[in-house]
Design a protein around this motif. Structure first.
Motif, PDB file in Angstrom:
ATOM      1  N   TYR A 135       0.837  -1.204   0.000  1.00 32.43           N
ATOM      2  CA  TYR A 135       0.000   0.000   0.000  1.00 32.43           C
ATOM      3  C   TYR A 135       0.871   1.251   0.000  1.00 32.43           C
ATOM      4  CZ  TYR A 135      -3.286   3.559   1.687  1.00 32.43           C
ATOM      5  OH  TYR A 135      -4.037   4.699   1.829  1.00 32.43           O
ATOM      6  N   GLU A 136       1.875   1.267   0.855  1.00 33.75           N
ATOM      7  CA  GLU A 136       2.753   2.439   0.925  1.00 33.75           C
ATOM      8  C   GLU A 136       3.575   2.588  -0.349  1.00 33.75           C
ATOM      9  OE1 GLU A 136       3.948   5.927   2.395  1.00 33.75           O
ATOM     10  OE2 GLU A 136       2.401   4.588   3.227  1.00 33.75           O
ATOM     11  N   ALA A 137       3.984   1.454  -0.931  1.00 36.90           N
ATOM     12  CA  ALA A 137       4.736   1.510  -2.191  1.00 36.90           C
ATOM     13  C   ALA A 137       3.889   2.102  -3.305  1.00 36.90           C
ATOM     14  CB  ALA A 137       5.217   0.110  -2.568  1.00 36.90           C
ATOM     15  N   LEU A 138       2.599   1.738  -3.330  1.00 31.25           N
ATOM     16  CA  LEU A 138       1.695   2.312  -4.324  1.00 31.25           C
ATOM     17  C   LEU A 138       1.562   3.812  -4.127  1.00 31.25           C
ATOM     18  CD1 LEU A 138      -0.455   2.083  -6.574  1.00 31.25           C
ATOM     19  CD2 LEU A 138      -2.132   1.563  -4.794  1.00 31.25           C
ATOM     20  N   ARG A 139       1.398   4.248  -2.878  1.00 30.92           N
ATOM     21  CA  ARG A 139       1.277   5.686  -2.595  1.00 30.92           C
ATOM     22  C   ARG A 139       2.503   6.467  -3.058  1.00 30.92           C
ATOM     23  NH1 ARG A 139      -1.172   8.511   1.057  1.00 30.92           N
ATOM     24  NH2 ARG A 139       0.832   9.078   1.976  1.00 30.92           N
ATOM     25  N   GLN A 140       3.673   5.877  -2.899  1.00 35.58           N
ATOM     26  CA  GLN A 140       4.916   6.600  -3.188  1.00 35.58           C
ATOM     27  C   GLN A 140       5.436   6.382  -4.607  1.00 35.58           C
ATOM     28  OE1 GLN A 140       5.912   8.833  -1.116  1.00 35.58           O
ATOM     29  NE2 GLN A 140       4.357   8.196   0.384  1.00 35.58           N
ATOM     30  N   TRP A 141       4.746   5.543  -5.386  1.00 41.41           N
ATOM     31  CA  TRP A 141       5.185   5.293  -6.762  1.00 41.41           C
ATOM     32  C   TRP A 141       5.087   6.571  -7.575  1.00 41.41           C
ATOM     33  CZ3 TRP A 141       1.801   3.164 -11.150  1.00 41.41           C
ATOM     34  CH2 TRP A 141       2.593   2.908 -12.288  1.00 41.41           C
ATOM     35  N   LYS A 142       6.182   6.945  -8.221  1.00 42.36           N
ATOM     36  CA  LYS A 142       6.231   8.211  -8.953  1.00 42.36           C
ATOM     37  C   LYS A 142       6.035   7.994 -10.448  1.00 42.36           C
ATOM     38  CE  LYS A 142       8.889  11.171  -5.868  1.00 42.36           C
ATOM     39  NZ  LYS A 142       9.971  12.175  -5.789  1.00 42.36           N
ATOM     40  N   THR A 181       3.873  14.453   4.790  1.00 41.47           N
ATOM     41  CA  THR A 181       3.949  12.999   4.859  1.00 41.47           C
ATOM     42  C   THR A 181       5.190  12.590   5.639  1.00 41.47           C
ATOM     43  OG1 THR A 181       5.120  12.968   2.740  1.00 41.47           O
ATOM     44  CG2 THR A 181       2.728  12.713   2.679  1.00 41.47           C
ATOM     45  N   GLY A 182       5.082  11.503   6.365  1.00 48.16           N
ATOM     46  CA  GLY A 182       6.210  11.042   7.162  1.00 48.16           C
ATOM     47  C   GLY A 182       6.270  11.650   8.546  1.00 48.16           C
ATOM     48  N   ALA A 236      -9.482   8.968  -1.589  1.00 48.65           N
ATOM     49  CA  ALA A 236      -9.733   8.332  -0.288  1.00 48.65           C
ATOM     50  C   ALA A 236      -8.924   7.047  -0.155  1.00 48.65           C
ATOM     51  CB  ALA A 236     -11.222   8.045  -0.132  1.00 48.65           C
ATOM     52  N   LEU A 237      -8.852   6.259  -1.221  1.00 51.25           N
ATOM     53  CA  LEU A 237      -8.092   5.015  -1.193  1.00 51.25           C
ATOM     54  C   LEU A 237      -6.621   5.274  -0.882  1.00 51.25           C
ATOM     55  CD1 LEU A 237      -7.900   1.935  -1.732  1.00 51.25           C
ATOM     56  CD2 LEU A 237      -7.512   2.504  -4.141  1.00 51.25           C
ATOM     57  N   LEU A 238      -6.077   6.364  -1.431  1.00 52.68           N
ATOM     58  CA  LEU A 238      -4.661   6.653  -1.280  1.00 52.68           C
ATOM     59  C   LEU A 238      -4.341   7.524  -0.067  1.00 52.68           C
ATOM     60  CD1 LEU A 238      -3.874   7.300  -5.044  1.00 52.68           C
ATOM     61  CD2 LEU A 238      -3.184   5.306  -3.696  1.00 52.68           C
ATOM     62  N   SER A 239      -5.371   8.031   0.604  1.00 50.70           N
ATOM     63  CA  SER A 239      -5.121   8.942   1.726  1.00 50.70           C
ATOM     64  C   SER A 239      -5.642   8.437   3.064  1.00 50.70           C
ATOM     65  CB  SER A 239      -5.758  10.309   1.434  1.00 50.70           C
ATOM     66  OG  SER A 239      -5.199  10.895   0.285  1.00 50.70           O
ATOM     67  N   LEU A 266       6.974  17.385 -12.877  1.00 53.26           N
ATOM     68  CA  LEU A 266       5.705  16.737 -12.575  1.00 53.26           C
ATOM     69  C   LEU A 266       5.875  15.231 -12.359  1.00 53.26           C
ATOM     70  CD1 LEU A 266       3.271  18.560 -15.052  1.00 53.26           C
ATOM     71  CD2 LEU A 266       3.454  18.873 -12.581  1.00 53.26           C
ATOM     72  N   ASP A 267       7.090  14.835 -11.945  1.00 50.54           N
ATOM     73  CA  ASP A 267       7.303  13.433 -11.573  1.00 50.54           C
ATOM     74  C   ASP A 267       6.846  13.267 -10.124  1.00 50.54           C
ATOM     75  OD1 ASP A 267       9.373  15.145 -10.865  1.00 50.54           O
ATOM     76  OD2 ASP A 267      10.844  13.532 -10.700  1.00 50.54           O
ATOM     77  N   LEU A 268       5.548  13.137  -9.949  1.00 50.39           N
ATOM     78  CA  LEU A 268       4.928  13.149  -8.631  1.00 50.39           C
ATOM     79  C   LEU A 268       4.516  11.739  -8.217  1.00 50.39           C
ATOM     80  CD1 LEU A 268       2.538  16.178  -9.316  1.00 50.39           C
ATOM     81  CD2 LEU A 268       4.854  16.251  -8.389  1.00 50.39           C
ATOM     82  N   SER A 269       4.385  11.543  -6.913  1.00 49.90           N
ATOM     83  CA  SER A 269       3.902  10.259  -6.417  1.00 49.90           C
ATOM     84  C   SER A 269       2.423  10.108  -6.757  1.00 49.90           C
ATOM     85  CB  SER A 269       4.103  10.167  -4.904  1.00 49.90           C
ATOM     86  OG  SER A 269       3.256  11.089  -4.230  1.00 49.90           O
TER      87      SER A 269
END
Length: 438
Positions: free
Chosen positions: A54-61, A376-377, A290-293, A69-72
């Motif tokens: 889940y965290e890897a998906l959130r942080q995938w850029k 974040t963090g 909501a899924l990502l936050s 614009l290389d954003l997570s």
């Protein structure tokens, strides 16, 4: 001054407005259900053995690095998808004040004042409870000031199907104004660094977009690149990119004006865009955010207790549950007390309190402001999420009890109106008195 000379608060609007609000409620009920499912999935996922995924998906850029614009994925959801959400909110607000029942200032002042009260009082409660807490706790003062449109309308559609349309219009407008106030707060108080050139550059694509929509242009291949450029420049300026959604919405005409029909010849592009983008907003953009936050590692009862004893969390829960109820109710009462206004016949202040409680359902924008306030963090990130979810849940449960009881009262009135409907399908009550006509 006698009651007979006082203008009614929440008086019945027009039949067209009542039908439009009912349609919005039907759409938002589906969106609210998807939002709830997404939040539950996020919570379960974040507390499961697959939490690292889940965290890897959130942080995938992803995105073009050359344009910064290389954003997570989580940032794309908060900055990009919520821009769609605020675009729809901006369209709704402009439509209400230009062509809706709230174009009458005497009726508009009620939800606007209530929204202001629902922002000020929660912020004050949070601030008082966090004075001296240190570690930047006061940065979260705006977290309990927001009302989630999709969730609130979905709850109202489920527990208050027979509430008067005027009350539903009030909640819709209150939630929209509330979220636009939140966006203004984000732009002013949560902009760390401001780049002037990109901010000035926003005016070019925004102006071109506005010129095209004012001329009735609907071609997506023209409008979408301009909207994307407006968003990208706003993001590059340091102002939160969701502000671009509101600005774009405000350029869209609500009524059509042409040489044949003149002003008011018919609905403008705002209605067209709202029909197109509301399902995208409530059915995709907000649930994905909501899924990502909403995913937060609770850590059992001990972890929950630790989160909810943090002064920041206490301030958020108190702001959402107590502050929203007091702020919205008090502001509405002050309008009635110091203007020529009183509750419409058949309504009760219990209705207002129930809607005010429902205003404590923060969720989407509260989570967004929480991320901006603490980043974040930060150790308090999880505390904020737990507090927003807890406060919103308490607000929904309290509002559900009150509004469900009131719904039983109005059900009998609704059934009577259905019996009295004319052959044209319009209840007689909308064709007589102050209700407005067709």
């Amino acid at each position: 001054m006698s009651d007979n000379s006082r203008a009614p608060l929440f008086r019945r609007g027009s039949w067209l407005e009542a039908r439009r609000i009912a349609e919005v409620l039907r759409q938002e009920t589906i969106g609210g259900a998807l939002l709830l499912i997404a939040a539950v999935v996020a919570l379960v996922w974040a507390n499961s053995p697959w939490a690292p995924a889940y965290e890897a998906l959130r942080q995938w850029k992803l995105g073009p690095a050359a344009w910064h614009l290389d954003l997570s994925v989580a940032t794309w959801a908060a900055d990009g998808l919520l821009a769609i959400f605020f675009f729809v909110a901006g369209l709704e607000l402009k439509r209400e004040f230009v062509a809706g029942d709230l174009r009458d200032p005497r009726r508009a002042v009620v939800p606007v004042a209530a929204a202001a009260g629902g922002v000020i009082v929660p912020a004050l409660i949070y601030t008082v409870l966090n004075l001296g807490s240190g570690e930047g706790a006061l940065r979260g003062w705006a977290i309990p000031t927001a009302t989630d449109i999709a969730f609130a309308l979905a709850v109202l559609a489920v527990v208050g199907r027979h509430l008067p349309a005027a009350l539903r219009t009030f909640l819709l407008t209150l939630a929209v104004v509330d979220d636009l106030l939140a966006i203004a707060i984000i732009a002013v108080f949560y902009t760390a660094e401001l780049s002037v050139l990109p901010l000035l550059g926003v005016l070019l694509p925004l102006g071109a977009f506005g010129l095209l929509v004012q001329r009735g242009v609907r071609a997506w291949w023209l409008l979408l690149p301009l909207a994307a450029a407006t968003w990208a420049l706003m993001h590059g300026s340091g102002v939160h990119a969701t502000v671009a959604g509101v600005l774009l919405a405000f350029t869209v005409p609500v009524v059509r004006s042409d040489k044949v029909g003149g002003p008011g010849a018919g609905p403008g592009l705002a209605e067209h865009f709202e029909h197109r983008f509301r399902p995208l907003s409530s059915g995709f953009a907000v649930p994905v955010f909501a899924l990502l936050s909403a995913g937060v590692t609770i850590g059992g009862l001990s972890g929950l207790a630790t989160s909810l004893t943090d002064p920041v969390a206490v301030g958020i829960v108190a702001g959402l549950v107590v502050g929203k109820t007091l702020g919205i109710t008090a502001a509405t009462w002050l309008v009635a007390r110091f203007t020529r206004a009183s509750l419409d016949e058949g309504l009760s202040w219990t209705d207002v309190v129930g809607l005010a409680m429902l205003g404590g359902l923060g969720f989407t924008v509260s989570l967004l402001i929480g991320e901006l306030a603490f980043g974040t963090g930060n150790p308090r990130e999880d505390h904020v999420k737990v507090a927003v979810l807890t406060g919103s849940l308490i607000a929904v449960l309290l509002a559900g009890v009150v509004l469900r009881l009131r719904n039983r009262v109005y059900r009998r009135i609704h059934d009577a109106e259905q019996v009295d409907a004319d052959r044209d399908g319009i209840p007689d009550v909308y064709e007589t008195g102050s209700g407005g006509g067709h």
